[in-house]
Design an enzyme around this catalytic site. Structure first.
Site, PDB file in Angstrom:
ATOM      1  N   HIS A 119     -35.340  20.353  41.955  1.00  0.00           N
ATOM      2  CA  HIS A 119     -36.593  19.815  41.420  1.00  0.00           C
ATOM      3  C   HIS A 119     -36.510  18.298  41.383  1.00  0.00           C
ATOM      4  O   HIS A 119     -36.377  17.695  40.316  1.00  0.00           O
ATOM      5  CB  HIS A 119     -36.850  20.387  40.031  1.00  0.00           C
ATOM      6  CG  HIS A 119     -37.054  21.880  40.036  1.00  0.00           C
ATOM      7  ND1 HIS A 119     -36.998  22.638  38.891  1.00  0.00           N
ATOM      8  CD2 HIS A 119     -37.305  22.751  41.042  1.00  0.00           C
ATOM      9  CE1 HIS A 119     -37.222  23.915  39.185  1.00  0.00           C
ATOM     10  NE2 HIS A 119     -37.401  24.001  40.487  1.00  0.00           N
TER      11      HIS A 119
ATOM     12  N   PRO B  40     -38.643  15.903  41.488  1.00  0.00           N
ATOM     13  CA  PRO B  40     -39.485  15.155  40.543  1.00  0.00           C
ATOM     14  C   PRO B  40     -38.862  15.010  39.160  1.00  0.00           C
ATOM     15  O   PRO B  40     -39.111  14.030  38.464  1.00  0.00           O
ATOM     16  CB  PRO B  40     -40.771  15.999  40.494  1.00  0.00           C
ATOM     17  CG  PRO B  40     -40.832  16.642  41.842  1.00  0.00           C
ATOM     18  CD  PRO B  40     -39.401  16.962  42.188  1.00  0.00           C
ATOM     19  N   ASP B  41     -38.038  15.984  38.760  1.00  0.00           N
ATOM     20  CA  ASP B  41     -37.384  15.902  37.454  1.00  0.00           C
ATOM     21  C   ASP B  41     -36.201  14.942  37.441  1.00  0.00           C
ATOM     22  O   ASP B  41     -35.764  14.514  36.365  1.00  0.00           O
ATOM     23  CB  ASP B  41     -36.863  17.285  37.038  1.00  0.00           C
ATOM     24  CG  ASP B  41     -37.978  18.226  36.620  1.00  0.00           C
ATOM     25  OD1 ASP B  41     -39.114  17.761  36.465  1.00  0.00           O
ATOM     26  OD2 ASP B  41     -37.710  19.432  36.474  1.00  0.00           O
ATOM     27  N   HIS B  42     -35.661  14.627  38.596  1.00  0.00           N
ATOM     28  CA  HIS B  42     -34.404  13.877  38.646  1.00  0.00           C
ATOM     29  C   HIS B  42     -34.567  12.455  39.175  1.00  0.00           C
ATOM     30  O   HIS B  42     -33.630  11.665  39.077  1.00  0.00           O
ATOM     31  CB  HIS B  42     -33.401  14.593  39.556  1.00  0.00           C
ATOM     32  CG  HIS B  42     -33.240  16.051  39.269  1.00  0.00           C
ATOM     33  ND1 HIS B  42     -33.081  16.537  37.996  1.00  0.00           N
ATOM     34  CD2 HIS B  42     -33.228  17.127  40.088  1.00  0.00           C
ATOM     35  CE1 HIS B  42     -32.968  17.858  38.049  1.00  0.00           C
ATOM     36  NE2 HIS B  42     -33.061  18.239  39.294  1.00  0.00           N
TER      37      HIS B  42
END
Length: 406
Positions: free
Chosen positions: A172, A174-176
């Site tokens: 993911h 976008p989360d990182h």
């Protein structure tokens, strides 16, 4: 270096999962006091999602949770109860920032909207990180890292030519990547503005907009052309050879990226193909792209007889950009550069023992920032409520017995 650059800044942090906690971790790693508000009635999903130390599941054993919450203080609090909400507002009244990355309507249901929060703390910095932002025709939709990657074109961009389905980026992202750092930068700017003006503000960060900003040139290219950009995979549309090539050994690969005529000649010499170096049709990028399959076969035949590290080293020496395709285990166990720069930190955790953590990706005056371990669930509840709110231990025990602090 034990950083205290942001000492004196306090967060009431309601974020969970990936992007939000990573954004607030930037502050706790620099010395801010981040009060992570969480409840077992609806726990942070990464506490239960793993990966778990030694494969043993447990509330305090998730490596994902640990990596995103270093240096924070965990306060167990049921925000859905009137008493829990009242305590949260008292904590917010003594905080500089309140942060959340909940889905649409969650803060309204909790009674913790911007207007309700600034009624108790007029100069609060209020960070909200919904998928689409707080207004617009899609603002009520839910989303997580994978769906954000889908709607922003990231999955489409990472598809391969000839395949029917786009490929996800493997995690993911976008989360990182962009989303937590964009959030952290906005909060830092807001704190500086408040220092000069005395005014707080609301930050409405759309994770879709943040990820689209991260996607890069493909969106710009689409806006300048009538056709959708093709999927080159690991190839380049501008030069060749530019791909990954199998090497000797099990699942061993080398990435090779030629981006100029000079690099092409250096590559041809390094792999012993003077016949290709002498061909006039290959002296330009256009000619090499037209002969891409032939050139990839030549490079692949050369790498097949060498280990990935050997092949990459030989090409680097010749002046060609090349690198072994490393696995996560390779980075942890074999990467000499990361080890030499003290990138990995080992922290002693009271439940799982010594554990490896990634450092912030920089040094300051030659020193790494020294991380503090992540919290156990509810580890700091009593200390925070007594020191910040002046609550008596008997009162805290009563709230705990009634599951308000759980």
């Amino acid at each position: 270096m034990r950083p205290d650059f942001l000492s004196g800044i306090r967060f009431t942090d309601l974020t969970w999962a990936g992007a939000g906690p990573f954004g607030t971790k930037v502050f706790s790693d620099f010395g801010a006091e981040v009060l992570k508000i969480e409840s077992m009635s609806r726990p942070d999903p990464v506490r239960r999602g793993g990966p778990f130390k030694d494969g043993i599941a447990g509330t305090n054993r998730s490596g994902y949770f640990a990596s995103r919450n270093t240096g924070k203080h965990s306060v167990a609090l049921d925000l859905k109860s009137p008493e829990g909400r009242a305590i949260a507002l008292r904590l917010i009244a003594q905080s500089d920032v309140v942060s959340n990355n909940f889905g649409p309507g969650a803060m309204e249901r909790l009674g913790l909207t911007y207007d309700e929060v600034r009624a108790v703390k007029p100069d609060i910095i209020y960070l909200s990180m919904p998928m689409y932002g707080e207004d617009g025709p899609l603002s009520t939709l839910l989303g997580v890292g994978m769906t954000i990657a889908a709607v922003t074109g990231m999955m489409w961009m990472t598809g391969y030519g000839g395949q029917e389905k786009p490929l996800g980026p493997g995690t993911h992202y976008p989360d990182h990547a962009a989303n937590p750092y964009h959030a952290a930068f906005a909060v830092l700017a807001a704190l500086r503005h408040r220092r000069h003006t005395g005014r707080g503000m609301k930050i409405d960060l759309s994770q879709v907009e943040s990820t689209a900003n991260f996607v890069g040139t493909s969106i710009l290219e689409a806006s300048m052309r009538d056709a959708e950009p093709e999927h080159p995979g690991n190839r380049s549309r501008r030069d060749a050879p530019h791909n990954i090539f199998r090497c000797a050994g099990e699942d061993a690969w080398c990435a090779v990226a030629v981006e100029s005529d000079a690099e092409w000649l250096a590559l041809a010499a390094a792999i012993g193909r003077q016949d290709l170096a002498g061909r006039l049709d290959l002296r330009s990028a256009g000619g090499r792209l037209a002969a891409m399959a032939e050139l990839e076969a030549a490079v692949g035949a050369w790498t097949a007889g060498r280990g990935a590290v050997e092949a990459a080293s030989a090409l680097q020496t010749a002046g060609v950009a090349a690198a072994r395709v490393a696995s996560a285990r390779d980075l942890v166990e074999e990467d000499q550069q990361l080890a030499a720069r003290d990138y990995w930190q080992q922290l002693d955790h009271p439940e799982v023992g010594p554990s490896l953590f990634t450092s912030p990706p920089f040094r300051i005056d030659g020193e790494r920032l020294e991380l503090s371990r992540p919290p156990l669930f509810g580890e700091h509840t009593e200390a925070v409520l007594t020191s910040l709110l002046g609550m008596r231990r008997e009162e805290i025990a009563d709230l705990a017995e009634r599951k308000i602090l759980a």
